[in-house]
Design a protein around this motif. Structure first.
Motif, PDB file in Angstrom:
ATOM      1  N   GLU A 177       0.867  -1.187   0.000  1.00 30.88           N
ATOM      2  CA  GLU A 177       0.000   0.000   0.000  1.00 30.88           C
ATOM      3  C   GLU A 177       0.898   1.228   0.000  1.00 30.88           C
ATOM      4  O   GLU A 177       1.667   1.448   0.928  1.00 30.88           O
ATOM      5  N   CYS A 178       0.790   2.004  -1.061  1.00 23.00           N
ATOM      6  CA  CYS A 178       1.632   3.191  -1.235  1.00 23.00           C
ATOM      7  C   CYS A 178       0.767   4.452  -1.212  1.00 23.00           C
ATOM      8  O   CYS A 178      -0.378   4.414  -0.749  1.00 23.00           O
ATOM      9  N   HIS A 179       1.297   5.527  -1.712  1.00 22.08           N
ATOM     10  CA  HIS A 179       0.546   6.778  -1.815  1.00 22.08           C
ATOM     11  C   HIS A 179      -0.444   6.698  -2.969  1.00 22.08           C
ATOM     12  O   HIS A 179      -1.618   7.039  -2.830  1.00 22.08           O
ATOM     13  N   GLY A 180       0.024   6.263  -4.117  1.00 23.39           N
ATOM     14  CA  GLY A 180      -0.849   6.059  -5.262  1.00 23.39           C
ATOM     15  C   GLY A 180      -0.923   7.212  -6.244  1.00 23.39           C
ATOM     16  O   GLY A 180      -1.327   7.024  -7.393  1.00 23.39           O
ATOM     17  N   ASP A 181      -0.527   8.413  -5.805  1.00 22.44           N
ATOM     18  CA  ASP A 181      -0.611   9.594  -6.682  1.00 22.44           C
ATOM     19  C   ASP A 181       0.511  10.557  -6.323  1.00 22.44           C
ATOM     20  O   ASP A 181       0.294  11.752  -6.120  1.00 22.44           O
ATOM     21  N   CYS A 192      -3.325  11.196  -0.730  1.00 29.60           N
ATOM     22  CA  CYS A 192      -3.082   9.881  -1.333  1.00 29.60           C
ATOM     23  C   CYS A 192      -4.429   9.280  -1.782  1.00 29.60           C
ATOM     24  O   CYS A 192      -5.493   9.837  -1.523  1.00 29.60           O
ATOM     25  N   VAL A 193      -4.380   8.148  -2.449  1.00 32.05           N
ATOM     26  CA  VAL A 193      -5.607   7.492  -2.923  1.00 32.05           C
ATOM     27  C   VAL A 193      -6.225   6.742  -1.744  1.00 32.05           C
ATOM     28  O   VAL A 193      -6.075   5.526  -1.595  1.00 32.05           O
ATOM     29  N   LEU A 242      -6.233   0.621  -5.484  1.00 31.51           N
ATOM     30  CA  LEU A 242      -5.594   1.535  -6.424  1.00 31.51           C
ATOM     31  C   LEU A 242      -4.264   2.079  -5.901  1.00 31.51           C
ATOM     32  O   LEU A 242      -3.428   2.527  -6.684  1.00 31.51           O
ATOM     33  N   ARG A 243      -4.100   2.053  -4.582  1.00 32.07           N
ATOM     34  CA  ARG A 243      -2.823   2.516  -4.032  1.00 32.07           C
ATOM     35  C   ARG A 243      -1.893   1.347  -3.678  1.00 32.07           C
ATOM     36  O   ARG A 243      -0.793   1.570  -3.167  1.00 32.07           O
ATOM     37  N   THR A 244      -2.337   0.131  -3.931  1.00 30.81           N
ATOM     38  CA  THR A 244      -1.465  -1.022  -3.734  1.00 30.81           C
ATOM     39  C   THR A 244      -0.721  -1.277  -5.033  1.00 30.81           C
ATOM     40  O   THR A 244      -1.324  -1.598  -6.057  1.00 30.81           O
ATOM     41  N   MET A 245       0.570  -1.094  -4.996  1.00 26.88           N
ATOM     42  CA  MET A 245       1.366  -1.128  -6.222  1.00 26.88           C
ATOM     43  C   MET A 245       2.823  -1.412  -5.901  1.00 26.88           C
ATOM     44  O   MET A 245       3.231  -1.426  -4.731  1.00 26.88           O
ATOM     45  N   ASP A 260       5.232   3.906  -7.529  1.00 27.95           N
ATOM     46  CA  ASP A 260       4.891   5.098  -6.749  1.00 27.95           C
ATOM     47  C   ASP A 260       6.015   6.131  -6.854  1.00 27.95           C
ATOM     48  O   ASP A 260       5.767   7.308  -7.129  1.00 27.95           O
TER      49      ASP A 260
END
Length: 310
Positions: A9-13, A31-32, A38-41, A46
């Motif tokens: 789970e990151c920021h996403g944007d 963040c998302v 959508l923020r898991t990447m 990121d």
């Protein structure tokens, strides 16, 4: 990447509009939050958004300071094999947003974002740079300037050596000269590790700086062979300074606790007695820099950008 624990789970944007400078430092926001999926990447995805945004705003120097420090802290050099993919992906995200807005200004941004993606894809062939010099001669100091100006990804032997032995960047290994993590076999392992990482980076299209002493001819030959095998140019950047200046720098370094290197005067004396001088052929592809005198970094960068292919 997922199996390695690098999909999270990151920021996403994470682009510049979603960063703010506070008195406590730079902080991300917006963040998302509404969609965890959508923020898991991939963490590199990121980070690449911010990297791309800096490049697109003509601050490639800051982009490379950012990515180099992330890599030094994380050791995630393998992630650079997908950085280019994510870079272009995020260019296209911003291009799509601009197209949806469909204003005169946003359409100019659309064209600009697409050109940024094309510029990334059509980058020049990479260069492999081997720093060469004694402890305190200014290898890391100079490479810090080259990585943001050239730009390049730097691999520091002082940091990678400690990482291989489970030590933090600023931890003291309490090793003597040619002992502990500095035995001949340990040193050979560090250079092999750095060449393995450099190969990944070169194949991903990044110029690479190998920040190590490279006092032995065989080690320099291996680096040259790596560059030739990957179709990259190869340059040796030699750093020098007067003996009394080397001693002064080592004394200053010993008084602080912010440097990964553990070299002292005893290490320098050992190096002075075991160095193998550059050959005439190596001199042909060498840039020598006296770091105890004034010099022009831009001139060095200009020469590095026009080397002969190995």
């Amino acid at each position: 990447r997922h199996r390695a624990g690098l999909v999270r789970e990151c920021h996403g944007d994470l682009h510049l509009t979603n960063l703010v400078r506070l008195s406590s430092g730079i902080a991300p926001y917006d963040c998302v939050e509404f969609a965890p999926e959508l923020r898991t990447m991939d963490v590199m995805s990121d980070l690449s958004f911010l990297f791309m945004d800096l490049v697109s705003r003509h601050r490639e120097d800051l982009a490379y300071v950012l990515i180099n420090r992330y890599l030094e802290k994380s050791g995630d050099y393998a992630g650079m094999s997908v950085m280019g993919l994510y870079f272009v992906y995020h260019c296209l995200i911003r291009a799509k947003v601009a197209a949806i807005r469909n204003t005169e200004r946003s359409l100019r941004e659309l064209e600009y974002r697409l050109n940024t993606a094309v510029g990334w894809i059509e980058r020049p062939s990479p260069v492999l740079i081997a720093m060469h010099g004694f402890s305190a001669s200014g290898k890391t100091w100079l490479s810090s300037r080259l990585l943001s100006s050239l730009p390049a990804i730097r691999l520091r032997s002082d940091i990678e050596r400690k990482r291989l032995h489970g030590l933090g960047e600023l931890e003291d290994s309490e090793s003597g000269v040619t002992e502990g993590i500095y035995t001949d076999s340990a040193t050979a392992g560090v250079y092999r590790h750095m060449q393995k990482l450099a190969k990944v980076l070169l194949q991903a299209g990044f110029s690479v700086i190998l920040d190590a002493a490279f006092l032995k001819r065989a080690l320099r030959r291996e680096a040259h062979g790596l560059a030739a095998g990957e179709g990259a140019a190869f340059v040796v950047v030699e750093t020098t300074a007067a003996d009394d200046e080397l001693s002064r720098r080592l004394r200053v370094r010993a008084e602080g606790d912010t440097e990964a290197s553990e070299a002292d005067r005893q290490v320098l004396e050992y190096q002075l007695g075991h160095v193998e001088a550059l050959t005439e052929d190596e001199r042909q592809r060498c840039i020598s820099v006296a770091t105890d005198r004034a010099f022009d970094v831009d001139e060095i960068v200009s020469r590095l950008r026009k080397p002969r292919v190995s």
